[in-house]
Scaffold this motif. Sequence first.
Motif, short mmCIF file in Angstrom:
data_model
loop_
_atom_site.label_atom_id
_atom_site.label_comp_id
_atom_site.label_asym_id
_atom_site.label_seq_id
_atom_site.Cartn_x
_atom_site.Cartn_y
_atom_site.Cartn_z
N PHE A 198 0.79 -1.19 0.11
CA PHE A 198 0.08 0.07 -0.14
C PHE A 198 0.95 1.33 0.17
O PHE A 198 0.48 2.23 -0.64
CB PHE A 198 -0.80 -0.03 1.30
N SER A 199 2.07 1.22 0.72
CA SER A 199 2.81 2.32 0.80
C SER A 199 3.50 2.62 -0.51
O SER A 199 3.60 3.68 -0.92
CB SER A 199 3.83 2.53 1.83
N LEU A 200 3.90 1.44 -1.32
CA LEU A 200 4.44 1.52 -2.64
C LEU A 200 3.37 2.19 -3.56
O LEU A 200 4.00 3.12 -4.49
CB LEU A 200 4.86 0.31 -2.89
N ARG A 201 2.15 1.74 -3.51
CA ARG A 201 1.28 2.27 -4.37
C ARG A 201 0.80 3.74 -4.16
O ARG A 201 0.71 4.55 -5.06
CB ARG A 201 -0.15 1.53 -4.23
N GLY A 202 0.98 4.26 -2.76
CA GLY A 202 0.81 5.47 -2.27
C GLY A 202 1.88 6.21 -2.80
O GLY A 202 1.81 7.49 -3.54
N LEU A 203 3.34 5.83 -2.79
CA LEU A 203 4.29 6.72 -3.65
C LEU A 203 3.93 6.94 -4.98
O LEU A 203 4.28 8.22 -5.62
CB LEU A 203 5.60 5.98 -3.11
N ARG A 204 3.53 5.91 -5.57
CA ARG A 204 3.39 6.14 -7.15
C ARG A 204 2.41 7.02 -7.45
O ARG A 204 2.58 7.73 -8.56
CB ARG A 204 2.85 4.61 -7.78
N ASN A 205 1.29 7.30 -6.59
CA ASN A 205 0.39 8.26 -6.93
C ASN A 205 1.04 9.66 -6.36
O ASN A 205 1.02 10.66 -6.89
CB ASN A 205 -0.95 8.08 -6.04
N LEU A 206 1.76 9.60 -5.16
CA LEU A 206 2.02 10.93 -4.46
C LEU A 206 3.13 11.39 -5.45
O LEU A 206 2.93 12.88 -5.53
CB LEU A 206 2.57 10.63 -2.99
N GLY A 207 4.15 11.01 -6.03
CA GLY A 207 5.21 11.77 -6.43
C GLY A 207 4.83 12.49 -7.74
O GLY A 207 4.96 13.66 -7.93
N PRO A 208 4.10 12.10 -8.40
CA PRO A 208 3.56 12.84 -9.85
C PRO A 208 2.70 13.81 -9.29
O PRO A 208 2.68 14.79 -9.94
CB PRO A 208 2.78 11.43 -10.53
N LEU A 261 10.59 -3.73 1.61
CA LEU A 261 11.50 -2.47 1.85
C LEU A 261 12.52 -2.59 0.94
O LEU A 261 12.98 -1.26 0.55
CB LEU A 261 12.26 -3.13 3.34
N GLU A 262 13.26 -3.49 0.16
CA GLU A 262 13.98 -3.51 -0.91
C GLU A 262 13.35 -2.92 -2.12
O GLU A 262 14.26 -2.05 -2.87
CB GLU A 262 14.48 -4.97 -1.21
N ARG A 263 12.28 -2.54 -2.33
CA ARG A 263 11.53 -2.09 -3.55
C ARG A 263 11.27 -0.55 -3.24
O ARG A 263 11.15 0.09 -4.39
CB ARG A 263 10.28 -2.92 -3.86
N ILE A 264 11.37 -0.20 -2.15
CA ILE A 264 11.09 1.30 -1.93
C ILE A 264 11.81 2.18 -2.39
O ILE A 264 11.50 3.32 -3.12
CB ILE A 264 10.77 1.70 -0.11
N PRO A 265 13.19 2.06 -2.37
CA PRO A 265 14.03 3.02 -2.80
C PRO A 265 14.02 3.30 -4.52
O PRO A 265 14.10 4.43 -5.10
CB PRO A 265 15.80 2.55 -2.57
N ALA A 266 13.82 2.42 -5.18
CA ALA A 266 13.49 2.41 -6.66
C ALA A 266 12.09 2.89 -6.72
O ALA A 266 12.16 4.05 -7.88
CB ALA A 266 13.41 1.06 -7.41
N VAL A 267 11.17 2.85 -6.21
CA VAL A 267 9.72 3.60 -6.47
C VAL A 267 10.12 4.90 -5.89
O VAL A 267 9.37 5.82 -6.39
CB VAL A 267 8.66 2.85 -5.66
N PHE A 268 10.64 5.15 -4.69
CA PHE A 268 10.76 6.50 -4.33
C PHE A 268 11.66 7.31 -5.48
O PHE A 268 11.38 8.62 -5.65
CB PHE A 268 11.49 6.70 -3.16
N GLY A 269 12.66 6.84 -5.92
CA GLY A 269 13.47 7.43 -6.95
C GLY A 269 12.74 7.98 -8.10
O GLY A 269 12.89 9.10 -8.63
N THR A 270 12.04 6.85 -8.74
CA THR A 270 11.20 7.14 -9.93
C THR A 270 9.74 7.86 -9.71
O THR A 270 9.77 8.99 -10.66
CB THR A 270 10.85 5.75 -10.68
#
Length: 353
Positions: A198-208, A261-270
């Motif tokens: 859920f946090s990963l999906r939130g980041l994908r919406n939040l950044g753009p 946890l390992e996937r968060i940096p890539a999602v945060f970066g992009t």
Amino acid sequence: MISMALFNNKGGVGKTTLTYHLAHMFQRLGHRVLAVDLDPQSNLTSAFLDEDDLAILWAEPESPAWGSEQLALIGPLPRRITRETGTVAASVKPIMEGLGDVAFYEPVQIVDGLWLVPGDLELSAFEDRLSEAWPRCFVGDLAAIRTITAFHRIIDDAARKVNADIVLVDVGPNLGAINRAALLAADTVLMPLAADLFSLRGLRNLGPTLRTWRATWQKTVLPNVPSSIPAPSGKMRPLGYVIMQPTMRLDRPVKAYERWLERIPAVFGTSVLDDEPGAVPGRSYEIATLRNYQSLMPLAHDARKPMFDLKAADGALGSTQTYVHKCHSEFRELAQRVLGRLNEADRAETAQE
């Protein structure tokens, strides 16, 4: 003065708890701190103030003088809520009623060096007004600009009154009009995350979304704002993220936690930093991982103090006191790391000027 919004598009990650404890720890480290509750749920306000204060604060006192009923509630004992105190909802009430611009109130002093601009459930009614005002800002409508900049001006006025070094802004978990205005008013953004889908999906919406708000504000709205209306820069510079560690259960083993946890940096970066796919920033934007202090929370709530201030008299006995000391050490380290990021952002801002 530099402001920092704590925001996640997903609720339930401990955002308000983090805001509350960082505010207290920054104050312990010698900073003058202003906490601002822009979440209509007002959980941060409830954490800082007891029920008697809240009963007075939310009794909708008339400005500039209160009625006899509110004065009777105060009684003979000195309280933190005075005639000059008002919530964010009270500040924007003149705009809501079409009677004028924002009203400014005195922040509530929690302890020496720490103040609060309290929230109110009634702030949710401001959502529609902000939604209506947003497109009208594009053509320089002054009433709309005053509406969208209301939070910025309330924060700026309160920070000047108390000479704050740091402003922490707590916002709700959504991408609505209230949060758009709140985040535009923040210099930086810190993101509390859980290591889950859920946090990963939130980041994908939040950044753009943040990038769109930033670009629209800076390129379309700011050029139309007259110098007579103080307006935020809309930078919303991402500071990084704090991992809020969950309670480990048998049906959710450590391996599952580490996988996300390992996937968060890539999602945060992009998604947040807008890096090219594959340009992973490592974990340089991970400021800290906070353990779950669930066993301390009920004690802290009853004692109305931060978890790292709990004493034996509050029920923190035996091994629990060791846990309290660990909590203090970890929050102190976290606060120092966040201060380092804030200083970097402040220097970068000064260099650009």
